[in-house]
Design a protein around this motif. Structure first.
Motif, PDB file in Angstrom:
ATOM      1  N   LEU A  87      31.718  41.123   5.170  1.00 17.60           N
ATOM      2  CA  LEU A  87      30.590  41.054   4.242  1.00 17.60           C
ATOM      3  C   LEU A  87      31.112  40.507   2.927  1.00 17.60           C
ATOM      4  O   LEU A  87      32.258  40.780   2.556  1.00 17.60           O
ATOM      5  N   LEU A  91      28.112  41.372  -2.399  1.00 21.88           N
ATOM      6  CA  LEU A  91      27.074  42.225  -1.824  1.00 21.88           C
ATOM      7  C   LEU A  91      27.515  43.695  -1.844  1.00 21.88           C
ATOM      8  O   LEU A  91      26.722  44.582  -2.156  1.00 21.88           O
ATOM      9  N   GLN A 131      19.880  47.823   5.225  1.00 22.68           N
ATOM     10  CA  GLN A 131      21.325  48.013   5.076  1.00 22.68           C
ATOM     11  C   GLN A 131      21.933  48.511   6.390  1.00 22.68           C
ATOM     12  O   GLN A 131      22.973  48.022   6.823  1.00 22.68           O
ATOM     13  N   LEU A 134      22.001  45.684   8.843  1.00 24.85           N
ATOM     14  CA  LEU A 134      23.060  44.726   8.537  1.00 24.85           C
ATOM     15  C   LEU A 134      24.419  45.246   9.011  1.00 24.85           C
ATOM     16  O   LEU A 134      25.186  44.508   9.635  1.00 24.85           O
ATOM     17  N   ILE A 155      21.755  39.552   5.067  1.00 22.33           N
ATOM     18  CA  ILE A 155      22.403  39.611   3.752  1.00 22.33           C
ATOM     19  C   ILE A 155      21.369  39.308   2.665  1.00 22.33           C
ATOM     20  O   ILE A 155      21.314  39.989   1.637  1.00 22.33           O
ATOM     21  N   THR A 159      20.068  41.945  -0.117  1.00 17.81           N
ATOM     22  CA  THR A 159      20.143  41.560  -1.534  1.00 17.81           C
ATOM     23  C   THR A 159      18.801  41.783  -2.218  1.00 17.81           C
ATOM     24  O   THR A 159      18.728  42.419  -3.278  1.00 17.81           O
TER      25      THR A 159
END
Length: 182
Positions: A87, A91, A131, A134, A155, A159
């Protein structure tokens, strides 16, 4: 004290304890095991929430333990995946800063305004959900190939929801503080 009422809290503590083995598996590139434990943590989160609401087993400590378990698991997973280069660091910093702003704001509010309730906003729930997705997607992608657009898409979603939910919390709690001080 009703011991049954403590079951959701015990499950939350169990979820907190899962953080260390999940991190170790991630850092050792044992993604299959990390994925299994992350899934167990996710399922246990749903179970403790269901039990607390269904049987009215909600407690003050549970209101702290449940989000603490979620944050520890998510932030530590983001840090580990950032450390591994899976990642982007920006981020990881964004996710960490949002949580830091929320904790700092809640602490200030508690000490200078009044009692803080642990009520997540809708955008915060969406943020937590994307989240989790991800993290699952990135870890899953280390085991089996996933379509190339999915991780950048998530992502971007993380964000947007991280920024939106951070701003939403600041606005919501600032308004509450102003109303109290009128």
């Amino acid at each position: 004290m009703n011991l049954l009422k403590q079951i959701p809290n015990i499950i939350s503590v169990f979820r907190i304890l899962l953080v260390v083995p999940i991190l170790l598996f991630l850092l050792e590139n044992e993604y299959g095991y990390a994925l299994i434990l992350f899934a167990v943590a996710g399922i246990s989160d749903g179970v403790d929430g269901f039990l607390a609401k269904r049987f009215n087993w909600q407690t003050w400590i549970g209101g702290l333990l449940d989000p603490l378990a979620d944050k520890l698991l998510l932030v530590s997973s983001f840090v580990a995946l950032g450390w591994l280069g899976l990642l982007p660091i920006w981020l990881v910093v964004l996710v960490f800063l949002r949580d830091l702003v929320i904790v700092a704001g809640a602490t200030y509010y508690h000490h200078h305004v009044g009692k803080v309730g642990g009520e997540p906003t809708l955008i915060s729930k969406v943020n937590t959900f994307v989240q989790i997705l991800l993290v699952l997607l990135v870890v899953f992608a280390q085991i089996i190939a996933v379509p190339g657009f999915l991780i950048p898409l998530f992502i971007a979603l993380v964000t947007m929801t991280t920024i939106s939910s951070g701003i939403d919390y600041v606005i919501k709690w600032s308004r509450r503080a102003r109303l109290v001080h009128k």
